[in-house]
Write a protein that holds these residues in place. Structure first.
Motif, PDB file in Angstrom:
ATOM      1  N   VAL A  63      62.918 -14.883  -9.483  1.00 50.30           N
ATOM      2  CA  VAL A  63      63.192 -13.244  -8.871  1.00 50.30           C
ATOM      3  C   VAL A  63      63.018 -12.377  -9.617  1.00 50.30           C
ATOM      4  N   GLN A  64      63.999 -12.692 -10.925  1.00 53.48           N
ATOM      5  CA  GLN A  64      63.957 -10.565 -11.795  1.00 53.48           C
ATOM      6  C   GLN A  64      62.789 -10.478 -12.343  1.00 53.48           C
ATOM      7  N   GLU A  65      61.271 -11.312 -12.223  1.00 55.08           N
ATOM      8  CA  GLU A  65      59.627 -11.475 -12.649  1.00 55.08           C
ATOM      9  C   GLU A  65      59.332 -10.845 -12.078  1.00 55.08           C
ATOM     10  N   THR A  66      60.146 -11.469 -10.118  1.00 52.78           N
ATOM     11  CA  THR A  66      58.971 -10.682  -8.880  1.00 52.78           C
ATOM     12  C   THR A  66      59.203  -9.249  -8.847  1.00 52.78           C
ATOM     13  N   HIS A  67      60.849  -9.167  -9.116  1.00 59.17           N
ATOM     14  CA  HIS A  67      60.832  -7.231  -8.572  1.00 59.17           C
ATOM     15  C   HIS A  67      60.533  -6.741  -9.818  1.00 59.17           C
ATOM     16  N   ALA A  68      60.244  -7.256 -10.909  1.00 59.97           N
ATOM     17  CA  ALA A  68      59.707  -6.247 -12.683  1.00 59.97           C
ATOM     18  C   ALA A  68      58.333  -6.201 -12.318  1.00 59.97           C
ATOM     19  N   ALA A  69      57.544  -7.246 -11.255  1.00 56.94           N
ATOM     20  CA  ALA A  69      56.358  -7.568 -10.735  1.00 56.94           C
ATOM     21  C   ALA A  69      56.312  -5.930 -10.143  1.00 56.94           C
ATOM     22  N   ALA A  70      56.796  -6.279  -8.974  1.00 56.52           N
ATOM     23  CA  ALA A  70      56.297  -5.598  -7.749  1.00 56.52           C
ATOM     24  C   ALA A  70      56.883  -3.911  -8.293  1.00 56.52           C
ATOM     25  N   CYS A  71      57.145  -3.442  -9.228  1.00 55.10           N
ATOM     26  CA  CYS A  71      57.672  -2.459  -9.767  1.00 55.10           C
ATOM     27  C   CYS A  71      56.112  -1.788 -10.736  1.00 55.10           C
ATOM     28  N   GLU A  72      56.037  -2.910 -11.998  1.00 60.17           N
ATOM     29  CA  GLU A  72      54.606  -3.060 -12.783  1.00 60.17           C
ATOM     30  C   GLU A  72      53.043  -2.231 -11.485  1.00 60.17           C
ATOM     31  N   ARG A  73      53.767  -3.169 -10.229  1.00 59.96           N
ATOM     32  CA  ARG A  73      51.863  -2.789  -9.347  1.00 59.96           C
ATOM     33  C   ARG A  73      52.274  -1.250  -9.056  1.00 59.96           C
ATOM     34  N   LEU A  74      53.386  -0.526  -8.846  1.00 56.59           N
ATOM     35  CA  LEU A  74      53.622   0.429  -8.071  1.00 56.59           C
ATOM     36  C   LEU A  74      52.570   1.821  -9.149  1.00 56.59           C
ATOM     37  N   GLY A  75      53.097   1.541 -10.212  1.00 54.77           N
ATOM     38  CA  GLY A  75      52.096   2.205 -11.677  1.00 54.77           C
ATOM     39  C   GLY A  75      53.771   3.118 -12.156  1.00 54.77           C
ATOM     40  N   HIS A  76      53.518   3.722 -13.275  1.00 53.46           N
ATOM     41  CA  HIS A  76      54.035   4.229 -14.374  1.00 53.46           C
ATOM     42  C   HIS A  76      54.760   5.507 -13.581  1.00 53.46           C
ATOM     43  N   ASP A  77      54.037   5.914 -13.352  1.00 55.99           N
ATOM     44  CA  ASP A  77      53.939   7.134 -12.242  1.00 55.99           C
ATOM     45  C   ASP A  77      55.631   6.802 -11.146  1.00 55.99           C
ATOM     46  N   ARG A  78      55.198   5.890 -10.247  1.00 52.79           N
ATOM     47  CA  ARG A  78      56.193   5.810  -9.560  1.00 52.79           C
ATOM     48  C   ARG A  78      57.476   4.609 -10.095  1.00 52.79           C
ATOM     49  N   CYS A  79      57.379   4.098 -10.499  1.00 52.58           N
ATOM     50  CA  CYS A  79      57.615   2.921 -11.643  1.00 52.58           C
ATOM     51  C   CYS A  79      57.959   2.851 -13.214  1.00 52.58           C
ATOM     52  N   ARG A  80      59.385   2.961 -13.076  1.00 55.91           N
ATOM     53  CA  ARG A  80      59.779   2.494 -14.825  1.00 55.91           C
ATOM     54  C   ARG A  80      60.429   1.349 -15.126  1.00 55.91           C
ATOM     55  N   ILE A  81      60.519   0.321 -15.759  1.00 54.61           N
ATOM     56  CA  ILE A  81      61.733  -0.421 -16.129  1.00 54.61           C
ATOM     57  C   ILE A  81      62.302   0.333 -17.393  1.00 54.61           C
ATOM     58  N   THR A  82      64.004   0.208 -16.781  1.00 53.11           N
ATOM     59  CA  THR A  82      64.937   0.995 -17.825  1.00 53.11           C
ATOM     60  C   THR A  82      65.915   0.364 -18.679  1.00 53.11           C
ATOM     61  N   GLY A  83      65.088  -1.053 -17.715  1.00 52.93           N
ATOM     62  CA  GLY A  83      67.163  -2.195 -18.510  1.00 52.93           C
ATOM     63  C   GLY A  83      66.570  -3.347 -18.301  1.00 52.93           C
ATOM     64  N   LEU A  84      66.666  -4.541 -19.049  1.00 47.16           N
ATOM     65  CA  LEU A  84      66.817  -5.538 -18.076  1.00 47.16           C
ATOM     66  C   LEU A  84      67.593  -6.508 -19.653  1.00 47.16           C
ATOM     67  N   HIS A  85      68.291  -7.603 -18.624  1.00 51.66           N
ATOM     68  CA  HIS A  85      69.221  -8.478 -19.459  1.00 51.66           C
ATOM     69  C   HIS A  85      69.121  -9.956 -18.569  1.00 51.66           C
ATOM     70  N   TYR A  86      69.672 -11.060 -19.511  1.00 54.01           N
ATOM     71  CA  TYR A  86      69.729 -12.022 -18.690  1.00 54.01           C
ATOM     72  C   TYR A  86      70.313 -12.368 -19.534  1.00 54.01           C
ATOM     73  N   THR A  87      71.641 -13.208 -18.881  1.00 56.13           N
ATOM     74  CA  THR A  87      72.453 -14.012 -20.011  1.00 56.13           C
ATOM     75  C   THR A  87      73.550 -15.445 -19.596  1.00 56.13           C
ATOM     76  N   VAL A  88      73.084 -16.850 -19.801  1.00 54.05           N
ATOM     77  CA  VAL A  88      73.756 -17.941 -20.063  1.00 54.05           C
ATOM     78  C   VAL A  88      75.062 -18.012 -20.443  1.00 54.05           C
ATOM     79  N   ALA A  89      75.552 -18.393 -19.752  1.00 48.25           N
ATOM     80  CA  ALA A  89      77.157 -18.810 -20.381  1.00 48.25           C
ATOM     81  C   ALA A  89      77.471 -20.289 -20.485  1.00 48.25           C
ATOM     82  N   PRO A  90      78.066 -20.254 -21.401  1.00 49.56           N
ATOM     83  CA  PRO A  90      78.708 -22.026 -21.718  1.00 49.56           C
ATOM     84  C   PRO A  90      78.696 -22.838 -20.893  1.00 49.56           C
TER      85      PRO A  90
END
Length: 284
Positions: A63-90
């Motif tokens: 799902v995270q990749e789906t949202h990132a890909a949707a942002c990339e499809r809008l183009g850099h002028d209309r959408c820019r990714i500013t932060g991403l993190h993914y954490t797996v706890a013990p």
């Protein structure tokens, strides 16, 4: 007549019951995408959108990749990714988020479409936070301050071109430098305010879980119990793996000593002579 009316009422009840699951299924598919601003624009307001999603941990990365890909499809002028993190706890719990800056004209639609895409993947909307800050007035004030500083600087520079004493010229130069800094700062603040209106922060927070409702809470409690049991067994195995070899070696040394070491030591040391106490001195 009564029999005919009874048959008609029974058919109506059956038809109503058969339609109810369809409407329920449609609601489950569409899901709740949170509050809607109704498409109304608010001039001079800098908005921000934050969505919290709960879903099975194995689906979060997709799902995270789906949202990132949707942002990339809008183009850099209309959408820019500013932060991403993914954490797996013990414990196996997964927490992730994705932050973007989206053009204000499509930010609300982009957020709602992102929620719908997550719900199709089995996510549940846990919460929505929509923030708004009125910045147009401040941008106007900053622009006015920059104009006034520029006008005052022009007057100071005109005074510098006239004959002045060294002390007066030094003061005018200091004032000119100060006004130039004020104008730059005011213009930068106005540009930042205008940019905050044109570009909207949109963020998705992903958390592993079963969803909402009593049944899902019970399932999550079962998951927590299973995770706790697994963690306990892992801790026990870790202790055995860490302390097992030294304990086995110590036990082997004890067996060797009792089996062969004591006898060998007695042979090496030899028999001890009996103890003879010293004779009493003669009494004269």
């Amino acid at each position: 007549m009564r029999r005919a009316m009874t048959v008609v009422m029974a058919c109506a009840m059956i038809a109503a019951c058969s339609k109810a699951p369809d409407s329920h299924d449609n609601a489950a598919v569409s899901g709740d995408t949170g509050p809607d601003l109704g498409g109304r624009s608010a001039a001079g307001i800098a908005f921000s959108y934050a969505y919290s999603l709960v879903m099975p941990g194995g689906d979060i990365a997709d799902v995270q990749e789906t949202h990132a890909a949707a942002c990339e499809r809008l183009g850099h002028d209309r959408c820019r990714i500013t932060g991403l993190h993914y954490t797996v706890a013990p414990s196996g719990r997964i927490d992730a988020d994705l932050s973007m800056t989206v053009a204000a004209s499509v930010a609300r639609t982009f957020g709602r479409q992102g929620v719908l895409a997550a719900q199709k993947a089995g996510a549940v909307l846990g919460g929505v936070t929509i923030g708004g800050t009125e910045v147009a007035t401040q941008a106007k004030a900053d622009t006015q301050a920059a104009t006034e500083a520029t006008t005052e600087r022009a007057r100071v520079q005109a005074d510098l071109r006239r004959r002045q004493t060294p002390e007066a010229r030094a003061e005018l130069r200091r004032r000119d430098t100060e006004l130039a800094a004020q104008a730059r700062t005011a213009r930068a603040d106005a540009a930042t305010a205008r940019d905050s209106i044109a570009n909207t922060p949109v963020s998705f927070d992903y958390r592993s879980g079963r969803g909402v409702g009593l049944a899902n809470r019970v399932r999550e409690a079962g998951d927590a119990a299973a995770a706790s049991t697994a963690a306990t067994l892992a801790a026990v195995l870790w202790v055995l793996a860490t302390l097992g070899p030294p304990l086995v070696l110590l036990l082997a040394l004890v067996v060797v000593w009792r089996r062969w070491g004591q006898a060998a030591w007695r042979r090496i040391a030899g028999p001890r002579a009996p103890y003879t106490p010293p004779a009493d001195p003669p009494i004269w």
